[in-house]
Design a protein around this motif. Structure first.
Motif, PDB file in Angstrom:
ATOM      1  N   TYR A 128       0.834  -1.200   0.000  1.00 50.42           N
ATOM      2  CA  TYR A 128       0.000   0.000   0.000  1.00 50.42           C
ATOM      3  C   TYR A 128       0.870   1.252   0.000  1.00 50.42           C
ATOM      4  CZ  TYR A 128      -3.586   3.350   1.398  1.00 50.42           C
ATOM      5  OH  TYR A 128      -4.436   4.439   1.453  1.00 50.42           O
ATOM      6  N   SER A 129       1.933   1.237   0.803  1.00 51.74           N
ATOM      7  CA  SER A 129       2.814   2.403   0.888  1.00 51.74           C
ATOM      8  C   SER A 129       3.488   2.681  -0.447  1.00 51.74           C
ATOM      9  CB  SER A 129       3.865   2.191   1.983  1.00 51.74           C
ATOM     10  OG  SER A 129       3.258   2.097   3.258  1.00 51.74           O
ATOM     11  N   ARG A 130       3.971   1.642  -1.098  1.00 51.42           N
ATOM     12  CA  ARG A 130       4.599   1.846  -2.406  1.00 51.42           C
ATOM     13  C   ARG A 130       3.588   2.353  -3.434  1.00 51.42           C
ATOM     14  NH1 ARG A 130       8.064  -3.741  -2.260  1.00 51.42           N
ATOM     15  NH2 ARG A 130       9.959  -2.920  -1.264  1.00 51.42           N
ATOM     16  N   ASN A 131       2.382   1.809  -3.399  1.00 50.94           N
ATOM     17  CA  ASN A 131       1.350   2.264  -4.333  1.00 50.94           C
ATOM     18  C   ASN A 131       0.997   3.728  -4.097  1.00 50.94           C
ATOM     19  OD1 ASN A 131       1.202  -0.250  -5.577  1.00 50.94           O
ATOM     20  ND2 ASN A 131      -0.481  -0.964  -4.289  1.00 50.94           N
ATOM     21  N   GLN A 132       0.944   4.142  -2.840  1.00 49.70           N
ATOM     22  CA  GLN A 132       0.673   5.551  -2.535  1.00 49.70           C
ATOM     23  C   GLN A 132       1.801   6.431  -3.053  1.00 49.70           C
ATOM     24  OE1 GLN A 132      -2.647   4.921  -1.940  1.00 49.70           O
ATOM     25  NE2 GLN A 132      -2.404   6.834  -0.814  1.00 49.70           N
ATOM     26  N   GLY A 133       3.019   5.958  -2.892  1.00 42.11           N
ATOM     27  CA  GLY A 133       4.156   6.711  -3.408  1.00 42.11           C
ATOM     28  C   GLY A 133       4.115   6.846  -4.914  1.00 42.11           C
ATOM     29  N   LEU A 134       3.718   5.780  -5.607  1.00 40.41           N
ATOM     30  CA  LEU A 134       3.607   5.833  -7.068  1.00 40.41           C
ATOM     31  C   LEU A 134       2.554   6.847  -7.511  1.00 40.41           C
ATOM     32  CD1 LEU A 134       3.848   2.054  -8.103  1.00 40.41           C
ATOM     33  CD2 LEU A 134       5.392   3.892  -8.782  1.00 40.41           C
ATOM     34  N   LYS A 135       1.449   6.904  -6.792  1.00 41.79           N
ATOM     35  CA  LYS A 135       0.391   7.859  -7.141  1.00 41.79           C
ATOM     36  C   LYS A 135       0.860   9.304  -6.983  1.00 41.79           C
ATOM     37  CE  LYS A 135      -3.430   4.809  -5.765  1.00 41.79           C
ATOM     38  NZ  LYS A 135      -4.517   4.586  -4.775  1.00 41.79           N
ATOM     39  N   ALA A 136       1.705   9.542  -5.989  1.00 46.09           N
ATOM     40  CA  ALA A 136       2.143  10.907  -5.701  1.00 46.09           C
ATOM     41  C   ALA A 136       3.365  11.326  -6.501  1.00 46.09           C
ATOM     42  CB  ALA A 136       2.457  11.035  -4.201  1.00 46.09           C
ATOM     43  N   ALA A 137       4.066  10.384  -7.100  1.00 42.35           N
ATOM     44  CA  ALA A 137       5.340  10.675  -7.760  1.00 42.35           C
ATOM     45  C   ALA A 137       5.162  11.559  -8.989  1.00 42.35           C
ATOM     46  CB  ALA A 137       6.015   9.356  -8.149  1.00 42.35           C
ATOM     47  N   LYS A 138       6.080  12.516  -9.153  1.00 42.45           N
ATOM     48  CA  LYS A 138       6.039  13.444 -10.280  1.00 42.45           C
ATOM     49  C   LYS A 138       7.279  13.353 -11.161  1.00 42.45           C
ATOM     50  CE  LYS A 138       3.239  16.724  -7.636  1.00 42.45           C
ATOM     51  NZ  LYS A 138       3.171  18.093  -7.044  1.00 42.45           N
ATOM     52  N   GLY A 139       8.213  12.492 -10.803  1.00 43.69           N
ATOM     53  CA  GLY A 139       9.459  12.406 -11.541  1.00 43.69           C
ATOM     54  C   GLY A 139       9.334  11.662 -12.855  1.00 43.69           C
ATOM     55  N   GLU A 140      10.341  11.810 -13.684  1.00 41.43           N
ATOM     56  CA  GLU A 140      10.402  11.089 -14.943  1.00 41.43           C
ATOM     57  C   GLU A 140      10.743   9.619 -14.705  1.00 41.43           C
ATOM     58  OE1 GLU A 140      12.819  11.295 -19.225  1.00 41.43           O
ATOM     59  OE2 GLU A 140      13.268  12.724 -17.619  1.00 41.43           O
ATOM     60  N   TYR A 141      11.453   9.367 -13.598  1.00 41.04           N
ATOM     61  CA  TYR A 141      11.856   8.013 -13.246  1.00 41.04           C
ATOM     62  C   TYR A 141      11.485   7.719 -11.792  1.00 41.04           C
ATOM     63  CZ  TYR A 141      14.523   8.145 -17.574  1.00 41.04           C
ATOM     64  OH  TYR A 141      14.872   8.248 -18.886  1.00 41.04           O
ATOM     65  N   ILE A 142      11.308   6.436 -11.504  1.00 39.27           N
ATOM     66  CA  ILE A 142      10.937   5.976 -10.171  1.00 39.27           C
ATOM     67  C   ILE A 142      12.066   5.116  -9.606  1.00 39.27           C
ATOM     68  CG2 ILE A 142       9.307   4.616  -8.800  1.00 39.27           C
ATOM     69  CD1 ILE A 142       8.038   7.114  -9.936  1.00 39.27           C
ATOM     70  N   PHE A 143      12.424   5.409  -8.359  1.00 36.50           N
ATOM     71  CA  PHE A 143      13.448   4.627  -7.657  1.00 36.50           C
ATOM     72  C   PHE A 143      12.883   4.223  -6.297  1.00 36.50           C
ATOM     73  CE2 PHE A 143      17.090   3.951  -4.902  1.00 36.50           C
ATOM     74  CZ  PHE A 143      18.017   3.320  -5.721  1.00 36.50           C
ATOM     75  N   PHE A 144      12.895   2.922  -6.000  1.00 38.07           N
ATOM     76  CA  PHE A 144      12.422   2.428  -4.713  1.00 38.07           C
ATOM     77  C   PHE A 144      13.611   2.179  -3.785  1.00 38.07           C
ATOM     78  CE2 PHE A 144       9.014   1.105  -7.618  1.00 38.07           C
ATOM     79  CZ  PHE A 144       7.895   1.540  -6.916  1.00 38.07           C
ATOM     80  N   LEU A 145      13.403   2.473  -2.509  1.00 39.61           N
ATOM     81  CA  LEU A 145      14.442   2.247  -1.506  1.00 39.61           C
ATOM     82  C   LEU A 145      13.769   1.778  -0.221  1.00 39.61           C
ATOM     83  CD1 LEU A 145      17.429   2.566  -0.521  1.00 39.61           C
ATOM     84  CD2 LEU A 145      16.890   4.963  -0.041  1.00 39.61           C
ATOM     85  N   ASP A 146      14.317   0.739   0.395  1.00 39.57           N
ATOM     86  CA  ASP A 146      13.827   0.314   1.709  1.00 39.57           C
ATOM     87  C   ASP A 146      14.503   1.151   2.787  1.00 39.57           C
ATOM     88  OD1 ASP A 146      12.214  -1.537   0.558  1.00 39.57           O
ATOM     89  OD2 ASP A 146      13.229  -3.298   1.368  1.00 39.57           O
ATOM     90  N   SER A 147      13.773   1.425   3.847  1.00 42.85           N
ATOM     91  CA  SER A 147      14.228   2.411   4.832  1.00 42.85           C
ATOM     92  C   SER A 147      15.317   1.916   5.767  1.00 42.85           C
ATOM     93  CB  SER A 147      13.036   2.913   5.657  1.00 42.85           C
ATOM     94  OG  SER A 147      12.340   1.829   6.240  1.00 42.85           O
ATOM     95  N   ASP A 148      15.724   0.652   5.655  1.00 44.72           N
ATOM     96  CA  ASP A 148      16.851   0.171   6.456  1.00 44.72           C
ATOM     97  C   ASP A 148      18.076  -0.102   5.585  1.00 44.72           C
ATOM     98  OD1 ASP A 148      15.516  -1.869   5.226  1.00 44.72           O
ATOM     99  OD2 ASP A 148      15.289  -3.124   6.993  1.00 44.72           O
ATOM    100  N   ASP A 149      18.023   0.316   4.313  1.00 43.27           N
ATOM    101  CA  ASP A 149      19.151   0.151   3.404  1.00 43.27           C
ATOM    102  C   ASP A 149      19.695   1.526   3.009  1.00 43.27           C
ATOM    103  OD1 ASP A 149      18.648  -2.602   3.466  1.00 43.27           O
ATOM    104  OD2 ASP A 149      17.279  -2.472   1.758  1.00 43.27           O
TER     105      ASP A 149
END
Length: 332
Positions: free
Chosen positions: A70-91
């Motif tokens: 759900y969190s990643r999907n919410q981030g995708l909806k809000a993203a405005k960049g040309e590219y998407i980069f995912f990162l886990d918060s403990d890495d």
């Protein structure tokens, strides 16, 4: 140009390192979307601390604890960049990650850029298992700044390599072009289907032979560490099979799919030591065995990742105890 999506849930001990690695990138044209999943520790306060000091960081807050999908999907909806980069918060990532990935993506007009990772334990001991080591796969003389390919060139990586979304830079217009490029909510192993769908449909893949991503091994990455969720893998496998059949990939990838199916089931059997899970595994393997030709079994046996001995041990064992005893005898 880049939207960085970071799901956050109770990661107060790791967030400083994670966020600093992003905000100190040598390439600066990005936004950071942190999605707090109702953390009960000081994670949200840490996010607010960073947001006050850098306006590239934005905070989304889930109304209740809804999980990483759900969190990643919410981030995708809000993203405005040309590219998407995912990162886990403990890495964390190396300082030139965005610069080199963005350059490769633009030169190659890539829909997805793949790269390598290193794993470190709590003592910062490095385990060099890169997940995507395509420099060896394609040869050392390839200039990856001017080189694209499709899944057809790397079939073994479609279902039997790293599923993690944080090992790819995605072109957002590519993700937006399919309605089903979302993470399935309410299931663990959520990244499996997303990976398979995107890598199969990407018209242009590229690769940067650098170790950008640092994966912290000693943290509880997600609820996949909870054995109560292991049965979700059967549903994920069924969803993958349905997708392959409906989209006319199954016949082409039949060998890769059955290798994936058996390996994934075995992985969580060996992890959980659950009797009910063993019984279901044995039933599935028996059904597969009855439908496999001898020629196909030889092909499976010779795939580079297949655990033939474990597959046979399940078929030849009448109980979990018998299976585990056979495992122990072989190891001794």
């Amino acid at each position: 140009m880049i939207s960085v999506i970071i799901p956050v849930y109770n990661r107060e001990n790791h967030l400083y390192v994670c966020l600093n690695s992003v905000l100190k990138q040598t390439y600066e044209d990005f936004e950071v979307i942190c999605v707090d999943d109702c953390s009960t520790d000081s994670s949200l306060e840490i996010l607010k601390y960073f947001a006050k000091r850098d306006n590239r960081l934005k905070i989304l807050k889930n109304s209740s604890n809804k999980g990483v999908s759900y969190s990643r999907n919410q981030g995708l909806k809000a993203a405005k960049g040309e590219y998407i980069f995912f990162l886990d918060s403990d890495d964390w990532i190396s300082r030139d990650t965005f610069k080199k990935l963005y350059r490769n993506a633009k030169i190659n007009n890539s829909d997805m850029v793949l790269y390598k990772l290193v794993r470190v334990n709590k003592n910062n001991f490095i385990f060099n298992r890169p997940a995507f080591d395509l420099s060896n796969y394609f040869g050392e003389n390839v200039n990856f700044d001017h080189f694209t390919f499709t899944y057809k060139n790397i079939k073994q990586h479609v279902m039997n390599s790293s599923f993690a979304p944080y090992l790819k830079l995605y072109k957002k217009s590519f993700l937006d072009s399919y309605d089903d490029f979302t993470f399935p909510e309410g299931l663990v192993y959520e990244d499996v289907l997303f990976h398979i769908k995107t890598i199969l449909r990407a018209p242009r893949l590229s690769f940067v032979p650098n170790f950008f991503y640092v994966y912290k091994m000693d943290t509880q990455k997600s609820i996949i560490n909870d054995n109560s969720n292991i049965f979700n893998i059967f549903e994920i496998i069924n969803l993958v099979e349905e997708f392959l059949i409906e989209n006319k990939y199954f016949n082409e990838l039949k060998l890769e799919f059955y290798s994936f199916k058996i390996l994934q089931i075995l992985q969580y059997l060996n992890k959980s030591h659950n009797e009910i899970y063993f019984n279901r595994t044995k039933e599935i393997f028996a059904n597969l065995e009855s439908g496999f030709t001898e020629e196909f079994k030889e092909q499976l046996k010779n795939t580079y990742v297949f655990k033939w001995d474990d597959y046979l041990k399940v078929l030849n064992s009448n109980s979990l105890t018998e299976y585990l005893n056979e495992e122990e005898n072989l190891s001794n």
